[in-house]
Design an enzyme around this catalytic site. Structure first.
Site, short mmCIF file in Angstrom:
data_model
loop_
_atom_site.label_atom_id
_atom_site.label_comp_id
_atom_site.label_asym_id
_atom_site.label_seq_id
_atom_site.Cartn_x
_atom_site.Cartn_y
_atom_site.Cartn_z
N ASP A 68 8.54 24.31 -42.43
CA ASP A 68 7.09 24.14 -42.22
C ASP A 68 6.94 22.47 -42.25
O ASP A 68 7.46 21.82 -43.10
CB ASP A 68 6.19 24.69 -43.18
CG ASP A 68 5.96 26.19 -42.86
OD1 ASP A 68 6.36 26.65 -41.96
OD2 ASP A 68 5.30 26.74 -43.98
N GLU A 82 6.56 37.59 -35.78
CA GLU A 82 7.02 36.20 -35.43
C GLU A 82 8.51 36.48 -34.80
O GLU A 82 9.01 35.58 -34.67
CB GLU A 82 7.24 35.34 -36.46
CG GLU A 82 5.77 34.55 -36.57
CD GLU A 82 5.43 33.45 -37.66
OE1 GLU A 82 4.85 32.68 -37.62
OE2 GLU A 82 6.50 33.51 -38.66
N ASN A 88 -5.91 40.81 -40.50
CA ASN A 88 -7.07 40.35 -40.89
C ASN A 88 -8.22 40.68 -40.04
O ASN A 88 -7.81 41.53 -39.14
CB ASN A 88 -6.83 38.63 -40.89
CG ASN A 88 -6.54 38.05 -39.53
OD1 ASN A 88 -6.80 38.84 -38.40
ND2 ASN A 88 -6.14 36.95 -39.36
N GLY A 96 -10.24 37.23 -46.14
CA GLY A 96 -10.40 35.87 -46.58
C GLY A 96 -11.20 35.90 -47.91
O GLY A 96 -10.60 36.65 -49.04
N ASP A 112 -5.02 24.57 -49.93
CA ASP A 112 -4.35 25.01 -48.89
C ASP A 112 -4.07 26.54 -48.86
O ASP A 112 -3.54 27.18 -49.54
CB ASP A 112 -3.01 24.33 -49.05
CG ASP A 112 -1.87 24.68 -47.97
OD1 ASP A 112 -2.19 25.34 -46.94
OD2 ASP A 112 -0.88 24.02 -47.80
N ASP A 157 0.67 36.10 -46.59
CA ASP A 157 1.70 36.36 -46.62
C ASP A 157 1.96 36.75 -48.17
O ASP A 157 2.72 37.74 -48.55
CB ASP A 157 2.99 35.20 -46.41
CG ASP A 157 2.57 34.91 -44.79
OD1 ASP A 157 2.46 35.79 -44.14
OD2 ASP A 157 2.87 33.77 -44.63
O1 RIB Z 1 1.89 32.54 -42.68
C1 RIB Z 1 2.16 31.23 -42.88
C2 RIB Z 1 3.36 30.79 -41.92
O2 RIB Z 1 3.06 31.01 -40.63
C3 RIB Z 1 4.00 29.56 -42.21
O3 RIB Z 1 4.72 29.55 -43.35
C4 RIB Z 1 4.63 29.15 -40.89
O4 RIB Z 1 5.77 29.00 -40.89
C5 RIB Z 1 4.07 30.27 -39.95
O5 RIB Z 1 5.14 31.07 -39.78
#
Ligand code: RIB
Length: 310
Positions: A23, A149, A193, A231, A255, A261
Site C-alpha cells: 500500500d 481481489e 458491507n 461501519g 484511518d 479486513d
Molecule cells: O481493504 C484494504 C485493502 O484494500 C488495502 O490494504 C489495499 O491493499 C486494498 O487491497
C-alpha cells in the site's frame, strides 16, 4: 513477535486465498474531487491487500493461518510479506511470479475516510490450479477465507473445491465486482458491507427494515450465514434462522483502511471458539481498533488488545 494459538481447537487451520499488496498511502486534509489536485501532508508505505490483511488479523487473533496467493519478484515483495512472516503465518502457498507485486494507491482524508485504486500485479496471476493446491493442503473442518481481489476463476475453483471437501468457506464480497452475487451463492458464509449486500440481494438503497427483510429472505433461500457490516453502526447477521447484531467501539477514526479486513479475520478466527454473537462482537471491536492507527496491517490489533475492550 510471537503469538499464542487459540486453545479452542488448536488443529483448526484457516487458509486465506487472496491478494497481497504493497500500500502506497498519502494523507490529505480532505479527499480530492475528480479532476482536482489537493496537497498531501504525509506519505507512507505499508503491507496490505485484502487477503493478506485478513490472514494477519486471523493470525493476530491466535489462529494457525496459511496465506495462499502471489507476489512479484520486485522490491515490494519482501515488505508486503514481512508482517505476515513475523507473525508466524505459513507462507509456503505464496508463489513468486515474474512481474510486479500488487500495489494499492491510497488516499486517506482528515476524517479517516479513504479512496483506493488497486493495481493487481502478481495477484492477477493467481490461478484455479493454485486454488486446487491450496484446498488440497486443507482438511475437512478447516476454514477457507476469500475476497475478490484475485481472478474470479481462481476464487470460483477454491469455493467449489472447498465445498467438495467439507471445508467451511467465508467469502468477503470486496471489492465489489460484477461476479460478486454469483460467487456469493457458492460460499457458506458471506461478509458484505451495505453496498455489497445490496448487490447480493439485487435491491438498491435499502433502509434498515428492508435490509433485515432481505437478509431473512436470502437466508431462507440459501441457508447461508450472512453478515452485513455497517461501519460505525456495527453489524447485522443471520445464522440458523436467528438475527444477531453487534456493535464495535465508539471511536474517532484516524484511518479506516483495513478495518473491514480486520473484522473478517477476527470473525473467522473466533467462529469456532465462541458463540456466533460473541464472534461478531469480537470482530467488530477488532475492526474499531484497526481504525485508530494508520496503515492496513500495522493497525490490526493483537488479541489481548481486543480482549481488553470487549
Ligand atoms: O481493504 C484494504 C485493502 O484494500 C488495502 O490494504 C489495499 O491493499 C486494498 O487491497
Amino acid at each position: 513477535m510471537s503469538f499464542a494459538c487459540s486453545k479452542g481447537r488448536d488443529s483448526l487451520m484457516i487458509t486465506v486465498f487472496g491478494s497481497i499488496n504493497m500500500d502506497l498511502i498519502a494523507t490529505t486534509e480532505r479527499l480530492p474531487k475528480p479532476g482536482e489536485t489537493v496537497a498531501g501532508n504525509g506519505f507512507a508505505t505499508a503491507a496490505g491487500g485484502k487477503g493478506a490483511n485478513q490472514a494477519l488479523a486471523a493470525r493476530r487473533a491466535g489462529r494457525y493461518v496459511h496465506m495462499a496467493g502471489a507476489v512479484g519478484k520486485d522490491a515490494f515483495a519482501a515488505d508486503a510479506l514481512a508482517l505476515l512472516d513475523e507473525a508466524g503465518t505459513d507462507l509456503s502457498l505464496v508463489k513468486h511470479v515474474d512481474g510486479p507485486t500488487g500495489t494499492a494507491l491510497i488516499l486517506v482524508g482528515g476524517d479517516g475516510e479513504n479512496m483506493i485504486a488497486v493495481v493487481p500485479g502478481a495477484n492477477g496471476l493467481v490461478t484455479p490450479a493454485d486454488a486446487e493446491i491450496a484446498i488440497g493442503r486443507m482438511n475437512e473442518g478447516d476454514m477457507l477465507m476469500l475476497q475478490l481481489e484475485v481472478p474470479v476463476a481462481a476464487v470460483e475453483r477454491a469455493l467449489s473445491a472447498a465445498r467438495a471437501k467439507g471445508i467451511t468457506s467465508i467469502l468477503n464480497l470486496a471489492p465489489l465486482i460484477p461476479d460478486a452475487p454469483r460467487l456469493g451463492r457458492l460460499a457458506d458464509i458471506v461478509i458484505a458491507n451495505e453496498t455489497e449486500f445490496e448487490r447480493l440481494a439485487g435491491q438498491n438503497g435499502m433502509d434498515t427494515q428492508e435490509r433485515e427483510a432481505a437478509l431473512v429472505r436470502l437466508h431462507q433461500e440459501t441457508g447461508q450465514t450472512l453478515i452485513v457490516t455497517l461501519g460505525g453502526d456495527g453489524v447485522i447477521a443471520i445464522r440458523d434462522g436467528v438475527i444477531s447484531r453487534a456493535q464495535g467501539l465508539a471511536i474517532d477514526p484516524v484511518d479506516t483502511v483495513g478495518a473491514g479486513d480486520t473484522f473478517c479475520g477476527y470473525f473467522a478466527a473466533s467462529l469456532d471458539d465462541v458463540d456466533f454473537p460473541t464472534a461478531l462482537r469480537r470482530a467488530a471491536v477488532a475492526g474499531s481498533l484497526a481504525c485508530l492507527k494508520s496503515g492496513a496491517q500495522p493497525s490490526i490489533p493483537l488479541s489481548e488488545e481486543v480482549a481488553d475492550r470487549i
